[in-house]
Design an enzyme around this catalytic site. Structure first.
Site, PDB file in Angstrom:
ATOM      1  N   ASP A   8     -15.767   9.404   8.219  1.00 49.34           N
ATOM      2  CA  ASP A   8     -15.688  10.115   9.486  1.00 49.34           C
ATOM      3  C   ASP A   8     -16.572  11.350   9.349  1.00 49.34           C
ATOM      4  OD1 ASP A   8     -14.228  11.914   7.927  1.00 49.34           O
ATOM      5  OD2 ASP A   8     -12.461  11.894   9.213  1.00 49.34           O
ATOM      6  N   HIS A   9     -16.495  12.252  10.330  1.00 45.70           N
ATOM      7  CA  HIS A   9     -17.329  13.462  10.294  1.00 45.70           C
ATOM      8  C   HIS A   9     -16.994  14.352   9.107  1.00 45.70           C
ATOM      9  CE1 HIS A   9     -13.755  14.120  12.752  1.00 45.70           C
ATOM     10  NE2 HIS A   9     -13.740  15.340  12.242  1.00 45.70           N
ATOM     11  N   CYS A  76     -13.216  10.641   3.883  1.00 42.56           N
ATOM     12  CA  CYS A  76     -12.845  11.528   4.980  1.00 42.56           C
ATOM     13  C   CYS A  76     -12.605  12.897   4.364  1.00 42.56           C
ATOM     14  CB  CYS A  76     -11.637  11.003   5.763  1.00 42.56           C
ATOM     15  SG  CYS A  76     -10.060  11.007   4.903  1.00 42.56           S
ATOM     16  N   THR A  78      -9.877  14.402   3.202  1.00 41.32           N
ATOM     17  CA  THR A  78      -9.030  14.370   2.000  1.00 41.32           C
ATOM     18  C   THR A  78      -8.990  13.008   1.327  1.00 41.32           C
ATOM     19  OG1 THR A  78      -7.049  13.751   3.236  1.00 41.32           O
ATOM     20  CG2 THR A  78      -7.482  16.128   2.963  1.00 41.32           C
ATOM     21  N   HIS A 109      -5.232  -1.823 -12.872  1.00 39.50           N
ATOM     22  CA  HIS A 109      -3.822  -2.189 -12.720  1.00 39.50           C
ATOM     23  C   HIS A 109      -3.437  -2.588 -11.299  1.00 39.50           C
ATOM     24  CE1 HIS A 109      -2.285   0.007 -16.588  1.00 39.50           C
ATOM     25  NE2 HIS A 109      -3.268  -0.836 -16.826  1.00 39.50           N
ATOM     26  N   ASN A 110      -4.160  -2.076 -10.300  1.00 35.20           N
ATOM     27  CA  ASN A 110      -3.779  -2.340  -8.911  1.00 35.20           C
ATOM     28  C   ASN A 110      -4.753  -3.233  -8.173  1.00 35.20           C
ATOM     29  OD1 ASN A 110      -3.089   1.003  -9.273  1.00 35.20           O
ATOM     30  ND2 ASN A 110      -1.432  -0.464  -9.047  1.00 35.20           N
ATOM     31  N   ARG A 120     -13.481  17.254   1.246  1.00 40.63           N
ATOM     32  CA  ARG A 120     -13.015  18.645   1.230  1.00 40.63           C
ATOM     33  C   ARG A 120     -12.226  18.982  -0.028  1.00 40.63           C
ATOM     34  NH1 ARG A 120     -11.413  17.983   7.498  1.00 40.63           N
ATOM     35  NH2 ARG A 120     -13.539  18.154   8.310  1.00 40.63           N
ATOM     36  N   ARG A 143       0.469  -9.002 -16.347  1.00 39.63           N
ATOM     37  CA  ARG A 143       1.637  -8.434 -15.652  1.00 39.63           C
ATOM     38  C   ARG A 143       1.228  -7.673 -14.402  1.00 39.63           C
ATOM     39  NH1 ARG A 143       0.577  -4.671 -19.737  1.00 39.63           N
ATOM     40  NH2 ARG A 143       0.819  -2.487 -19.119  1.00 39.63           N
ATOM     41  N   HIS A 144       0.008  -7.171 -14.379  1.00 37.41           N
ATOM     42  CA  HIS A 144      -0.471  -6.437 -13.209  1.00 37.41           C
ATOM     43  C   HIS A 144      -0.696  -7.381 -12.030  1.00 37.41           C
ATOM     44  CE1 HIS A 144      -0.720  -3.081 -15.876  1.00 37.41           C
ATOM     45  NE2 HIS A 144      -1.575  -3.730 -16.648  1.00 37.41           N
TER      46      HIS A 144
END
Length: 162
Positions: A8-9, A76, A78, A109-110, A120, A143-144
């Site tokens: 985004d901006h 973005c 954050t 793991h994910n 920012r 296991r993941h």
């Protein structure tokens, strides 16, 4: 890895720096930007959910066509807003990270398929490091894989948009 990218901006400047990093890595790495979504300048206001949805749809479309090395990069202010939006989309596992270990673990793991960063809250140098850590990690499975399947089952169990 190939990336669909968007901001985004609030993330234009950092996304520009990360795209330049891809270009600097060049052909030696095989990493490329497939598409860019969002404004070209920070003064052009846009809503981050629209950007996140478009990038994630492109990632899922390419993966459905067999391109397993396609990922998303969202920026973005954050990283939180684009991550929250992306994670509403079935099949997307987005992680917002601010340190190298988290960037590695999001993939290892994910099995994250979208990296989210905040302009920012990160400097360009750290953001480049995080992108590199994300790219260099790989999903460990085992296991993941069971845990990732549990995450995916939530969408099936509770329906889209939960």
């Amino acid at each position: 890895m190939q990336f669909h990218v968007g901001s985004d901006h609030g993330g234009v400047t950092l996304l520009d720096a990360l795209i330049a990093e891809f270009e600097e890595w060049g052909g030696e790495s095989g990493h490329a930007v497939l598409s860019r979504t969002g404004p070209a300048v920070a003064t052009e206001r846009v809503d981050y959910p629209s950007i996140a949805v478009e990038v994630c749809q492109r990632v899922l479309r390419d993966r459905a066509r067999g391109a397993a090395d396609v990922y998303g990069l969202l920026v973005c202010g954050t990283g939180q807003g684009v991550a929250m939006t992306a994670n509403k989309i079935p099949g997307i596992r987005a992680g917002v990270v601010a340190d190298g270990f988290s960037a590695q673990m999001a993939r290892a793991h994910n099995d994250a398929n979208v990296l989210c960063l905040g302009e920012r809250v990160l400097g360009a140098g750290l953001a480049k490091l995080l992108l590199r850590e994300f790219i260099e990690a790989s999903f460990e499975g085992g296991r993941h894989a069971n845990r990732v399947e549990l995450i995916e089952s939530l969408t099936r169990q509770h329906g889209e948009g939960s």
